[in-house]
Structure formats: structure tokens, C-alpha cells
Design a protein around this motif. Structure first.
Motif, PDB file in Angstrom:
ATOM      1  N   VAL A 161      32.247  44.243  19.025  1.00 41.21           N
ATOM      2  CA  VAL A 161      32.242  42.912  19.646  1.00 41.21           C
ATOM      3  C   VAL A 161      33.539  42.713  20.405  1.00 41.21           C
ATOM      4  CG1 VAL A 161      32.274  40.418  19.168  1.00 41.21           C
ATOM      5  CG2 VAL A 161      30.735  41.921  17.878  1.00 41.21           C
ATOM      6  N   LEU A 162      33.449  42.091  21.559  1.00 41.85           N
ATOM      7  CA  LEU A 162      34.615  41.610  22.296  1.00 41.85           C
ATOM      8  C   LEU A 162      34.645  40.105  22.105  1.00 41.85           C
ATOM      9  CD1 LEU A 162      36.939  42.477  24.221  1.00 41.85           C
ATOM     10  CD2 LEU A 162      35.443  41.802  26.107  1.00 41.85           C
ATOM     11  N   ALA A 163      35.569  39.630  21.242  1.00 47.70           N
ATOM     12  CA  ALA A 163      35.589  38.228  20.844  1.00 47.70           C
ATOM     13  C   ALA A 163      36.447  37.398  21.789  1.00 47.70           C
ATOM     14  CB  ALA A 163      36.111  38.098  19.420  1.00 47.70           C
ATOM     15  N   TYR A 164      36.221  36.099  21.743  1.00 50.31           N
ATOM     16  CA  TYR A 164      36.979  35.172  22.582  1.00 50.31           C
ATOM     17  C   TYR A 164      38.315  34.822  21.949  1.00 50.31           C
ATOM     18  CZ  TYR A 164      38.422  30.643  24.456  1.00 50.31           C
ATOM     19  OH  TYR A 164      39.158  29.615  24.974  1.00 50.31           O
ATOM     20  N   SER A 165      38.323  34.494  20.689  1.00 46.87           N
ATOM     21  CA  SER A 165      39.541  34.043  20.018  1.00 46.87           C
ATOM     22  C   SER A 165      39.746  34.824  18.735  1.00 46.87           C
ATOM     23  CB  SER A 165      39.452  32.550  19.695  1.00 46.87           C
ATOM     24  OG  SER A 165      38.501  32.324  18.667  1.00 46.87           O
ATOM     25  N   LEU A 166      40.961  34.769  18.221  1.00 45.58           N
ATOM     26  CA  LEU A 166      41.239  35.435  16.951  1.00 45.58           C
ATOM     27  C   LEU A 166      40.494  34.763  15.806  1.00 45.58           C
ATOM     28  CD1 LEU A 166      42.657  37.478  15.189  1.00 45.58           C
ATOM     29  CD2 LEU A 166      44.716  36.050  15.255  1.00 45.58           C
ATOM     30  N   ALA A 167      40.404  33.436  15.826  1.00 48.58           N
ATOM     31  CA  ALA A 167      39.662  32.743  14.773  1.00 48.58           C
ATOM     32  C   ALA A 167      38.206  33.199  14.756  1.00 48.58           C
ATOM     33  CB  ALA A 167      39.746  31.232  14.985  1.00 48.58           C
ATOM     34  N   GLU A 168      37.617  33.340  15.925  1.00 46.15           N
ATOM     35  CA  GLU A 168      36.233  33.814  15.997  1.00 46.15           C
ATOM     36  C   GLU A 168      36.137  35.253  15.521  1.00 46.15           C
ATOM     37  OE1 GLU A 168      32.781  34.725  19.316  1.00 46.15           O
ATOM     38  OE2 GLU A 168      34.895  35.119  19.668  1.00 46.15           O
ATOM     39  N   ALA A 169      37.102  36.081  15.900  1.00 53.11           N
ATOM     40  CA  ALA A 169      37.087  37.481  15.486  1.00 53.11           C
ATOM     41  C   ALA A 169      37.137  37.611  13.970  1.00 53.11           C
ATOM     42  CB  ALA A 169      38.264  38.220  16.115  1.00 53.11           C
ATOM     43  N   LEU A 170      37.952  36.786  13.312  1.00 56.19           N
ATOM     44  CA  LEU A 170      38.016  36.813  11.853  1.00 56.19           C
ATOM     45  C   LEU A 170      36.696  36.373  11.233  1.00 56.19           C
ATOM     46  CD1 LEU A 170      41.597  35.340  11.401  1.00 56.19           C
ATOM     47  CD2 LEU A 170      40.882  37.686  10.918  1.00 56.19           C
ATOM     48  N   TRP A 171      36.048  35.400  11.853  1.00 58.03           N
ATOM     49  CA  TRP A 171      34.756  34.915  11.367  1.00 58.03           C
ATOM     50  C   TRP A 171      33.679  35.987  11.530  1.00 58.03           C
ATOM     51  CZ3 TRP A 171      30.779  32.084  14.601  1.00 58.03           C
ATOM     52  CH2 TRP A 171      29.772  31.528  13.814  1.00 58.03           C
ATOM     53  N   GLY A 212      25.000  56.268  28.510  1.00 56.10           N
ATOM     54  CA  GLY A 212      25.528  56.973  27.350  1.00 56.10           C
ATOM     55  C   GLY A 212      26.829  56.423  26.806  1.00 56.10           C
ATOM     56  N   LYS A 213      27.518  55.563  27.559  1.00 58.75           N
ATOM     57  CA  LYS A 213      28.727  54.936  27.035  1.00 58.75           C
ATOM     58  C   LYS A 213      28.323  53.735  26.184  1.00 58.75           C
ATOM     59  CE  LYS A 213      31.880  57.246  29.671  1.00 58.75           C
ATOM     60  NZ  LYS A 213      32.677  56.888  30.842  1.00 58.75           N
ATOM     61  N   PRO A 214      28.960  53.533  25.022  1.00 62.73           N
ATOM     62  CA  PRO A 214      28.590  52.389  24.185  1.00 62.73           C
ATOM     63  C   PRO A 214      28.907  51.068  24.861  1.00 62.73           C
ATOM     64  CG  PRO A 214      30.524  53.510  23.310  1.00 62.73           C
ATOM     65  CD  PRO A 214      29.993  54.378  24.408  1.00 62.73           C
ATOM     66  N   VAL A 215      28.095  50.058  24.580  1.00 66.86           N
ATOM     67  CA  VAL A 215      28.269  48.722  25.130  1.00 66.86           C
ATOM     68  C   VAL A 215      28.838  47.824  24.041  1.00 66.86           C
ATOM     69  CG1 VAL A 215      27.149  46.737  26.207  1.00 66.86           C
ATOM     70  CG2 VAL A 215      26.325  49.058  26.703  1.00 66.86           C
ATOM     71  N   ARG A 216      30.012  47.257  24.305  1.00 61.35           N
ATOM     72  CA  ARG A 216      30.622  46.290  23.396  1.00 61.35           C
ATOM     73  C   ARG A 216      30.164  44.898  23.825  1.00 61.35           C
ATOM     74  NH1 ARG A 216      34.894  46.344  19.828  1.00 61.35           N
ATOM     75  NH2 ARG A 216      35.504  48.466  20.454  1.00 61.35           N
ATOM     76  N   VAL A 217      29.641  44.105  22.888  1.00 64.12           N
ATOM     77  CA  VAL A 217      29.041  42.820  23.237  1.00 64.12           C
ATOM     78  C   VAL A 217      30.122  41.746  23.381  1.00 64.12           C
ATOM     79  CG1 VAL A 217      27.320  41.079  22.629  1.00 64.12           C
ATOM     80  CG2 VAL A 217      26.982  43.463  21.939  1.00 64.12           C
ATOM     81  N   ALA A 218      30.156  41.099  24.531  1.00 71.23           N
ATOM     82  CA  ALA A 218      31.087  39.999  24.773  1.00 71.23           C
ATOM     83  C   ALA A 218      30.526  38.735  24.133  1.00 71.23           C
ATOM     84  CB  ALA A 218      31.291  39.788  26.269  1.00 71.23           C
TER      85      ALA A 218
END
Length: 405
Positions: free
Chosen positions: A73-83, A45-51
Motif C-alpha cells: 500500500v502507498l498510504a497518505y499519512s502515517l496515522a493511516e499507515a499504522l491503521w 509483470g511489475k507489482p502494483v502498489r495500491v495508492a
């Protein structure tokens, strides 16, 4: 005549990709969907954040995030997170950067984009990281940036002389977290919204290693001890930080610890990614049995001696401590193994064993990678397999021309 299971799996992969030239990678969508459903079941029942570092494919991220039970989403880098979180084609409107960032260019882009600043959460574990952000874009020239505190989840014994787990954040205790939380909330230009603690010694260490029963006993005892200690400490940290700022989320865990982490009242969501592909390092857990979903193939180019074949490339080793468990595993045909004197090579890799009897020059050998997303560093696309036929080709980060770091 019915073929044995390994031969059926090999034939299915070979037949579906017969018109393609290796090296190539295939993602079995039936297995992916089954693994995704199992992660949701395990999260209770807890949400899963995708790594995302364990996926590295926007098509996969979109497919998984469209399923009930997954969120963010759990991102690796800030550049990826912005993308992933920017623009009209964003994969998610909720992207947490899993590690502190010193990417000045990406910080400027984040600060200049109100929509991105509302979607992306930075990770911090020290005042120095706040200082870096302020030096790049002063608070009066940016919206308030969302911040998550990274809390060390490792097990420390004997007064800190024994450290079990990865070395991440310097923030270990509730008192440490309070000090940093107060620093964040006192400074203009930041909004404290989350807390994260990743227990690598539980989530990332197989508890039933092959042919090593005594090690398995030791690992399970360590994980039980660490789990009890962390559950109590994490609850204290969350209570202390929540008294300073209301938290939108408390993230914890990984594929190997979904059940135990989700059972903690203080945790609001769990992270997972590797369990979607089920690489080799995730074969030896007692709590779950995922289905291998990602494979890569390289061709046989030589037969140097009876009982030995050589394939082109194949040295797609995984990150982490060097060792045999970081090498990809030759899977189909069954009955193949490395030569200890050569291992996996950049240009060629010799293999031996009874599985060589069915191989000829031009045939392919199918491997499973030791880790999940790293296979996408070597190919431009994942060919998607549904049933017995290919149904598409989803670009990997490399194939989309996006630098991962």
C-alpha cells in the motif's frame, strides 16, 4: 424492447438500491475487478502498489491486494499507515507513507511498536525531516525506522525557470539524492530501503482532452519529452543511491503512466489507485479505457421550471486547481448539465437538459466524481454491486470512524 445503454445502467443502479435512501454511493465490483486486472496487464509483470488515498476503503484494499499482481500500500499519512499496517487485522504488511510526516503522535506510536516499524516505511526528502523524527523519539529509544527517499520527478527546463509537474521534493538530481542518502545512512535509527519518484505531469494529466485536440498534441509532446528525461535521470538516481545502500524497492508512476513507468529497468514497482474506480478525470487517456466503478446518488427535491430539476446536495467537488473539471458529472439519466450560474451546491444543485424529462420528485440522479477516493469523504459506506444486486456495504474510512489525515 432493449433499453439504450445509459438507461440500462440507470435502471440497474436504481433497481438495486430501491430500498435505500440517498445520498448513497455504489461500487460496481465487476467493474472494479476488470479495472484491477487491466492495471496488472499494463504493469507487465511489475507489482502494483495500491495508492490508498484513491480508495479509502479497507474492503476494497483487501479485495485488490488478494489479487495476483498487487503488492503493498502507498498510504497518505502515517496515522493511516499504522491503521492499515498494524495489529492482527492489518490490510498489508508493507505500507509506504507517500508523503513526509510531521505527526508527532503517530511517530511516537511507530517508534514504540517493533512490528509496525517493520511494516511501515517513512518518506523523507530532507535532513530536516530526519531531525524532526529524532526530536520526537531519539534513535537510542526506537528501532531503526524504514525510510524511502522522495525524488522530484518534474520536468525542469530553461535552467529551472520552467517547471512542469507538481512541486514535491527538493531532491532532483542524482547528486541531490546521494547527499541525502549519505545523511540517512550515517545517522543512527534509520534504514534506507526505498526510493520513490511520482511523475504527476505524465500520470495525472489526460493526454486526449475532450474537444481540445491542440492541447492534446501539446500534452503528448510534453509527456514524451518528460518521460525520456525522467527515465534517464531516474536510472542515474537509482544507481547513485544503490551504491550507498541496497534498495528493496523503487516506486514510480500512477494510473495514467503505468505502461511507461513499468518499462523502465530502474523501477521495481508502480503505484496506482484511481484506475480502480475510474473517476471522470481518468476518462481521457489514450493508453487505457477503464470502466467507471464508483457512483453516487442524490435525490430530486424540486422541479422549479420545465426542463430543470433540483437535487439535494451534490456539491462533492474534487481537490486541485479550481475549475469545471473538478465538479462531479451528472451521469444517469443522460442529458443533464449544470447551470453555469450556480454549479454544484452544498445544499442543493439545479440541473437542466433533456434528461430532466424522466425525473420526478423523489427520483435520484447518479453522478461520477471527478477524482477517485474523495467520494468516500461524503459517505459512510460503499454499497457493493455484483451483477444486478447489492451484495454488501463496505465502510469507508469515514464510516469506520478513522480520521484520514
Amino acid at each position: 424492447m432493449t433499453l439504450p445503454e445509459p438507461e440500462r445502467c440507470r435502471a440497474r443502479l436504481d433497481d438495486a438500491t430501491a430500498d435505500l435512501d440517498p445520498p448513497l454511493a455504489v461500487l460496481d465490483l465487476d467493474a472494479l475487478d476488470a479495472n484491477a486486472a487491466d492495471l496488472v496487464r499494463r504493469a507487465s509483470g511489475k507489482p502494483v502498489r495500491v495508492a490508498s488515498k484513491s480508495v479509502r476503503n479497507r474492503g476494497v484494499l483487501r479485495r485488490v491486494l488478494a489479487r495476483p499482481g498487487f503488492s503493498g500500500v502507498l498510504a497518505y499519512s502515517l496515522a493511516e499507515a499504522l491503521w492499515l499496517g498494524g495489529g492482527d487485522d492489518a490490510v498489508s504488511a508493507d505500507v509506504v507513507v507517500g508523503y513526509p510526516s510531521a505527526d508527532r503522535s503517530a511517530l511516537r506510536r511507530l517508534a514504540a511498536d517493533d512490528a509496525a516499524a517493520a511494516r511501515v516505511t517513512l518518506m523523507v526528502d530532507s535532513v530536516e525531516q530526519l531531525d524532526l523524527v529524532d526530536s520526537v523519539v531519539p534513535p537510542e529509544r526506537r528501532p531503526a525506522l524504514r525510510v524511502c527517499l522522495d525524488v522530484d520527478a518534474s520536468l525542469r527546463l530553461a535552467g529551472g525557470r520552467v517547471h512542469v509537474g507538481v512541486r514535491r521534493s527538493p531532491v532532483h538530481s542524482a547528486a541531490d539524492a546521494m547527499v541525502l542518502a549519505e545523511q540517512v545512512t550515517r545517522r543512527a535509527g534509520f534504514a534506507l530501503v526505498g526510493l520513490m519518484a511520482y511523475e504527476a505531469q505524465i500520470a495525472g494529466v489526460p493526454d486526449e482532452p475532450a474537444r481540445r485536440p491542440l492541447r492534446g498534441v501539446a500534452v503528448r509532446r510534453m509527456q514524451q519529452l518528460s518521460g525520456r528525461e525522467l527515465a534517464g535521470r531516474r536510472a542515474e538516481v537509482v544507481a547513485a543511491v544503490s551504491a550507498i545502500a541496497p534498495l528493496e524497492f523503487v516506486n514510480g508512476g500512477g494510473t495514467g503512466s503505468v505502461e511507461s513507468t513499468a518499462a523502465e529497468d530502474a523501477v521495481t514497482e508502480v503505484a496506482a489507485g484511481s484506475g480502480l474506480y475510474c473517476p471522470v478525470l481518468f476518462d481521457r487517456y489514450r493508453a487505457f479505457a477503464a470502466r467507471p466503478a464508483a457512483f453516487f446518488a442524490v435525490p430530486v427535491t424540486r422541479i422549479p421550471a420545465p426542463g430543470t430539476v433540483t437535487v439535494a446536495g451534490g456539491g462533492w467537488s474534487a481537490s486541485g486547481p479550481p475549475g469545471a473539471d473538478r465538479l462531479p458529472v451528472p451521469t444517469y439519466p443522460a442529458g443533464l448539465s449544470w447551470l453555469g450560474t450556480e454549479g454544484a451546491g452544498e445544499v442543493q444543485t439545479p440541473l437542466r437538459g433533456p434528461g430532466t424529462a424522466s425525473l420526478r420528485v423523489g427520483d435520484r440522479v447518479w453522478f461520477r466524481h471527478a477524482k477517485a477516493g474523495e467520494v468516500c469523504e461524503h459517505v459512510n459506506e460503499l454499497h457493493t454491486l455484483t451483477g444486478d444486486r447489492l451484495t454488501g456495504a463496505w465502510p469507508t474510512y469515514r464510516g469506520e470512524g478513522k480520521a484520514y489525515g
